[in-house]
Motif scaffolding. Structure first.
Motif, PDB file in Angstrom:
ATOM      1  N   GLN A  90       0.840  -1.198   0.000  1.00 24.17           N
ATOM      2  CA  GLN A  90       0.000   0.000   0.000  1.00 24.17           C
ATOM      3  C   GLN A  90       0.880   1.255   0.000  1.00 24.17           C
ATOM      4  O   GLN A  90       0.663   2.175  -0.792  1.00 24.17           O
ATOM      5  CB  GLN A  90      -0.922  -0.027   1.230  1.00 24.17           C
ATOM      6  CG  GLN A  90      -1.995   1.033   1.209  1.00 24.17           C
ATOM      7  CD  GLN A  90      -1.615   2.237   2.038  1.00 24.17           C
ATOM      8  OE1 GLN A  90      -1.544   2.161   3.265  1.00 24.17           O
ATOM      9  NE2 GLN A  90      -1.369   3.365   1.396  1.00 24.17           N
ATOM     10  N   VAL A  91       1.858   1.264   0.876  1.00 26.46           N
ATOM     11  CA  VAL A  91       2.720   2.433   1.003  1.00 26.46           C
ATOM     12  C   VAL A  91       3.495   2.682  -0.298  1.00 26.46           C
ATOM     13  O   VAL A  91       3.562   3.799  -0.802  1.00 26.46           O
ATOM     14  CB  VAL A  91       3.699   2.258   2.187  1.00 26.46           C
ATOM     15  CG1 VAL A  91       4.811   3.288   2.136  1.00 26.46           C
ATOM     16  CG2 VAL A  91       2.947   2.353   3.508  1.00 26.46           C
ATOM     17  N   ILE A  92       4.026   1.611  -0.841  1.00 24.46           N
ATOM     18  CA  ILE A  92       4.870   1.794  -2.014  1.00 24.46           C
ATOM     19  C   ILE A  92       4.025   2.112  -3.249  1.00 24.46           C
ATOM     20  O   ILE A  92       4.439   2.874  -4.124  1.00 24.46           O
ATOM     21  CB  ILE A  92       5.820   0.583  -2.199  1.00 24.46           C
ATOM     22  CG1 ILE A  92       7.119   1.047  -2.835  1.00 24.46           C
ATOM     23  CG2 ILE A  92       5.187  -0.540  -2.971  1.00 24.46           C
ATOM     24  CD1 ILE A  92       8.307   0.201  -2.501  1.00 24.46           C
ATOM     25  N   SER A  93       2.799   1.589  -3.298  1.00 23.47           N
ATOM     26  CA  SER A  93       1.871   1.951  -4.379  1.00 23.47           C
ATOM     27  C   SER A  93       1.541   3.432  -4.325  1.00 23.47           C
ATOM     28  O   SER A  93       1.476   4.117  -5.347  1.00 23.47           O
ATOM     29  CB  SER A  93       0.544   1.199  -4.260  1.00 23.47           C
ATOM     30  OG  SER A  93       0.720  -0.167  -4.338  1.00 23.47           O
ATOM     31  N   ALA A  94       1.284   3.889  -3.106  1.00 24.06           N
ATOM     32  CA  ALA A  94       0.901   5.289  -2.934  1.00 24.06           C
ATOM     33  C   ALA A  94       2.079   6.212  -3.221  1.00 24.06           C
ATOM     34  O   ALA A  94       1.899   7.336  -3.704  1.00 24.06           O
ATOM     35  CB  ALA A  94       0.386   5.509  -1.516  1.00 24.06           C
ATOM     36  N   ALA A  95       3.280   5.725  -2.946  1.00 22.93           N
ATOM     37  CA  ALA A  95       4.458   6.580  -3.055  1.00 22.93           C
ATOM     38  C   ALA A  95       5.003   6.663  -4.478  1.00 22.93           C
ATOM     39  O   ALA A  95       5.618   7.647  -4.863  1.00 22.93           O
ATOM     40  CB  ALA A  95       5.551   6.070  -2.115  1.00 22.93           C
ATOM     41  N   TYR A  96       4.772   5.625  -5.257  1.00 23.86           N
ATOM     42  CA  TYR A  96       5.384   5.526  -6.591  1.00 23.86           C
ATOM     43  C   TYR A  96       4.797   6.547  -7.560  1.00 23.86           C
ATOM     44  O   TYR A  96       3.591   6.659  -7.710  1.00 23.86           O
ATOM     45  CB  TYR A  96       5.162   4.119  -7.137  1.00 23.86           C
ATOM     46  CG  TYR A  96       5.810   3.869  -8.485  1.00 23.86           C
ATOM     47  CD1 TYR A  96       7.137   3.506  -8.570  1.00 23.86           C
ATOM     48  CD2 TYR A  96       5.080   3.998  -9.665  1.00 23.86           C
ATOM     49  CE1 TYR A  96       7.736   3.269  -9.793  1.00 23.86           C
ATOM     50  CE2 TYR A  96       5.668   3.762 -10.896  1.00 23.86           C
ATOM     51  CZ  TYR A  96       7.001   3.400 -10.955  1.00 23.86           C
ATOM     52  OH  TYR A  96       7.588   3.168 -12.166  1.00 23.86           O
ATOM     53  N   LEU A  97       5.678   7.290  -8.207  1.00 26.06           N
ATOM     54  CA  LEU A  97       5.204   8.291  -9.161  1.00 26.06           C
ATOM     55  C   LEU A  97       6.184   8.438 -10.315  1.00 26.06           C
ATOM     56  O   LEU A  97       7.397   8.529 -10.112  1.00 26.06           O
ATOM     57  CB  LEU A  97       5.057   9.653  -8.461  1.00 26.06           C
ATOM     58  CG  LEU A  97       4.609  10.817  -9.363  1.00 26.06           C
ATOM     59  CD1 LEU A  97       3.153  10.669  -9.760  1.00 26.06           C
ATOM     60  CD2 LEU A  97       4.836  12.144  -8.671  1.00 26.06           C
ATOM     61  N   GLU A  98       5.634   8.410 -11.514  1.00 24.39           N
ATOM     62  CA  GLU A  98       6.431   8.779 -12.681  1.00 24.39           C
ATOM     63  C   GLU A  98       6.039  10.191 -13.038  1.00 24.39           C
ATOM     64  O   GLU A  98       4.905  10.443 -13.424  1.00 24.39           O
ATOM     65  CB  GLU A  98       6.144   7.824 -13.847  1.00 24.39           C
ATOM     66  CG  GLU A  98       6.711   6.447 -13.606  1.00 24.39           C
ATOM     67  CD  GLU A  98       6.403   5.485 -14.739  1.00 24.39           C
ATOM     68  OE1 GLU A  98       6.149   5.958 -15.862  1.00 24.39           O
ATOM     69  OE2 GLU A  98       6.405   4.278 -14.483  1.00 24.39           O
ATOM     70  N   GLU A  99       6.998  11.093 -12.891  1.00 24.92           N
ATOM     71  CA  GLU A  99       6.682  12.518 -12.972  1.00 24.92           C
ATOM     72  C   GLU A  99       7.217  13.116 -14.267  1.00 24.92           C
ATOM     73  O   GLU A  99       8.361  12.865 -14.637  1.00 24.92           O
ATOM     74  CB  GLU A  99       7.326  13.218 -11.777  1.00 24.92           C
ATOM     75  CG  GLU A  99       6.791  14.585 -11.487  1.00 24.92           C
ATOM     76  CD  GLU A  99       7.444  15.146 -10.230  1.00 24.92           C
ATOM     77  OE1 GLU A  99       6.714  15.728  -9.417  1.00 24.92           O
ATOM     78  OE2 GLU A  99       8.678  15.019 -10.065  1.00 24.92           O
ATOM     79  N   GLU A 100       6.372  13.890 -14.920  1.00 21.61           N
ATOM     80  CA  GLU A 100       6.809  14.602 -16.124  1.00 21.61           C
ATOM     81  C   GLU A 100       7.435  15.921 -15.706  1.00 21.61           C
ATOM     82  O   GLU A 100       6.828  16.686 -14.951  1.00 21.61           O
ATOM     83  CB  GLU A 100       5.605  14.883 -17.033  1.00 21.61           C
ATOM     84  CG  GLU A 100       5.051  13.644 -17.725  1.00 21.61           C
ATOM     85  CD  GLU A 100       5.989  13.109 -18.810  1.00 21.61           C
ATOM     86  OE1 GLU A 100       6.682  13.932 -19.457  1.00 21.61           O
ATOM     87  OE2 GLU A 100       6.031  11.882 -18.995  1.00 21.61           O
TER      88      GLU A 100
END
Length: 516
Positions: free
Chosen positions: A382-392
């Motif tokens: 849950q934590v890592i799903s929420a934290a993961y971001l591919e940012e433009e």
RNA sequence: GCGGGAGUAGCUCAGUGGUAGAGCAUUAGCUUCCCAAGCUAAGGGUCGCGGGUUCGAUCCCCGUUUCCCGCUCCA
């Protein structure tokens, strides 16, 4: 990007950056078992600390426990695990339907009963008042034939079930030409026994050993220590016992990454209350637990309760806390009102009085239990799903760029800060090394002087390091460094001497606990 | 468990019946005064495993295993 792709990338990222590895990978892996890597173990430990402190530190009526994984086998009889979850199952290859082999045979036997009863009904009509059922059963050829067949199947069936002879069960189905109600065919697979629990041999010699189970939940370790903790800790109801530990379940379905594993870790707290007050406490714990989740700041709208309509045999109220994963809302934590089921069962099976004398009420009773049970691994996901971001990112020259960043809450991040000299010369590395040496007693630090500074920042973003300290030439003049923030990529200039206090304030778990 | 797809370097993938390649990553060195993809060099693969066909298989055939997708099951 499709949600499923996000999840795939997340799984790949976990492996690529040392968070989660498939178990026994060099031997082709072990289904539904995973290992936590160098960063995974740190994140996991931090999650556990957050939970443990929120229970044991913040509540003076909750204490901890670490019970053994091995327990007396009768415990699992008392809890219902031995009998409830080991059905013999068989599949029909044509309809692809799965049946309980014992139910198929029982239904088949019921048909013979029916035939006999029909004969009797017909005879009753024919003979009227003169009908003697007992005599009819003893003499009528068709009844006798059916009864004989029935007795024969029943004898084989009972013997096979008692001996858990799966091959014989299948043979009974084949010999009696039992067909699948849907496909009508007799194209059956082997009979498989789906055991919830793993078993092992206890005792060092083969002759003297006995079968015991690896616990499928940590809760029973708490229940069987109820009296020990209550008496030695002078605990007064209401009070709770918290435990973190591994549990093991033979899952039928794997393939869900660390969401459903055969070996997993639970954080459970059993809260003992007066009978009759349990539903108030149930509501109370629902609130507390939801707050624990939302305090992490991943967005309140991503959580919801899912109240159970169909309750397990031991519960009189149950709810799940669900989080909106990339693959949909899924259960992270369960809160159950378990009534007095477990303690009552243990009282019966052990013959020990599992009761509490309540001085207020002047009577003894078996306490009721509210359980909060959360999977460490699910929480991790849950934590890592929420934290993961591919940012433009838009660069100054107008071109765009992406960065992968784990926006982990600072107190959960495996590495708290990276210290890096801007260039690998002019004495900057030496200053950086000294800073690491001073701070490593308090925080998980990394030193990095390889590659360009931008690349180093990205490396830290990928593992979720919240702060990067950079030493530049100005440092030599005035003992200041820059601190770069992961989420905003903004930088501030601060003095070296104040670094420890600044970081400490940001990564301290106390800051988080005070929100609860 | 059933059906379909895939398995080549740490990652993403190319490739051919004649002893294997790219980009990124890694390591070492150079360069570099703040946001990945400058320079040089090096390491790393019995092409999932086993068998068959062939003078010769990473490539063709069979089996097997693991992963992915769908169905099934699930406290």
């Amino acid at each position: 990007m499709a949600q499923e792709d996000v999840f795939k990338k997340l799984v790949a990222h976990c492996k690529e950056y040392g968070y989660v590895f498939p178990s026994s990978e060099i031997y082709d892996g072990l289904s539904a078992v995973y290992d936590y890597g160098q960063y995974g173990v740190e994140l996991k430990n931090n999650i556990k600390k957050y939970w443990w402190d929120s229970m044991v530190l913040l509540h003076d009526n909750i204490v901890g426990l670490d019970s053994a994984i091995f327990m007396h086998p009768t415990i699992w009889k008392a809890s219902g695990h031995v009998d409830a979850f080991n059905d013999p199952l068989i599949d029909n290859k044509d309809s692809k339907k799965r049946y309980r082999a014992d139910v198929l045979i029982e239904e088949h036997m019921a048909k013979f009963e029916e035939k006999i009863n029909k004969e009797i009904e017909k005879a009753m009509e024919r003979f009227g008042d003169a009908f003697d059922e007992k005599k009819f059963r003893e003499t009528n050829q068709r009844v006798l034939a059916n009864q004989e067949k029935l007795d024969e199947i029943n004898a084989r069936f009972s013997k096979a079930m008692n001996a858990t002879d799966l091959q014989e069960l299948r043979q009974i189905i084949i010999d009696n030409e039992i067909v699948c109600p849907i496909s009508g065919t007799r194209n059956w697979t082997e009979v498989k026994q789906f055991n919830l629990m793993f078993s092992t041999e206890f005792g060092s010699t083969a002759e003297g050993s006995s079968k015991i189970y690896l616990r499928p939940e940590t809760a029973q370790g708490i229940f069987v220590n109820f009296l020990n903790v209550q008496k030695t800790g002078r605990m007064k109801i209401p009070f709770g016992i918290a435990q973190i530990g591994k549990a093991f379940r033979n899952e039928i379905v794997a393939r869900q990454f660390i969401f459903r594993m055969r070996e997993f870790e639970q954080m459970e707290m059993q809260f003992f209350v007066q009978p009759g007050s349990e539903l108030d406490w149930f509501r109370h714990w629902k609130e507390i637990r939801m707050k624990w989740h939302t305090a992490l700041g991943f967005g309140d709208e991503n959580y919801r309760f899912h109240d159970h309509v169909k309750l397990a045999h031991y519960a009189n109220a149950a709810t799940d806390i669900e989080y909106k994963f990339p693959f949909g809302f899924k259960e992270v934590e369960g809160i159950h009102s378990r009534t007095d089921f477990d303690l009552k069962q243990h009282q019966q099976y052990s013959g020990k009085k599992m009761q509490y004398f309540d001085p207020e009420r002047g009577e003894s009773y078996i306490p009721y239990v509210i359980e909060t049970s959360i999977g460490v691994d699910r929480m991790f996901l849950q934590v890592i799903s929420a934290a993961y971001l591919e940012e433009e990112l838009k660069k100054e020259d107008g071109s765009s760029d992406t960065r992968v960043v784990l926006r982990l809450p600072s107190f959960l991040a495996p590495v708290k800060l990276a210290v890096m000299p801007l260039v690998k010369k002019d004495g900057l590395p030496e200053i950086a090394e000294k800073i690491v040496h001073d701070l490593k007693f308090d925080f998980n630090c990394q030193y990095d002087d390889k590659d360009s500074i931008g690349r180093r920042y990205r490396r830290q973003d990928a593992i979720g390091t919240p702060y990067c300290i950079t030493i530049d030439h100005q440092t030599i003049d005035d003992n200041t460094v820059t601190i770069r923030y992961r989420d905003t990529m903004l930088q501030e200039r601060v003095g070296i001497t104040g670094l420890k206090d600044i970081i400490f304030e940001k990564v301290s778990i106390a800051t988080l606990l005070k929100k609860l």
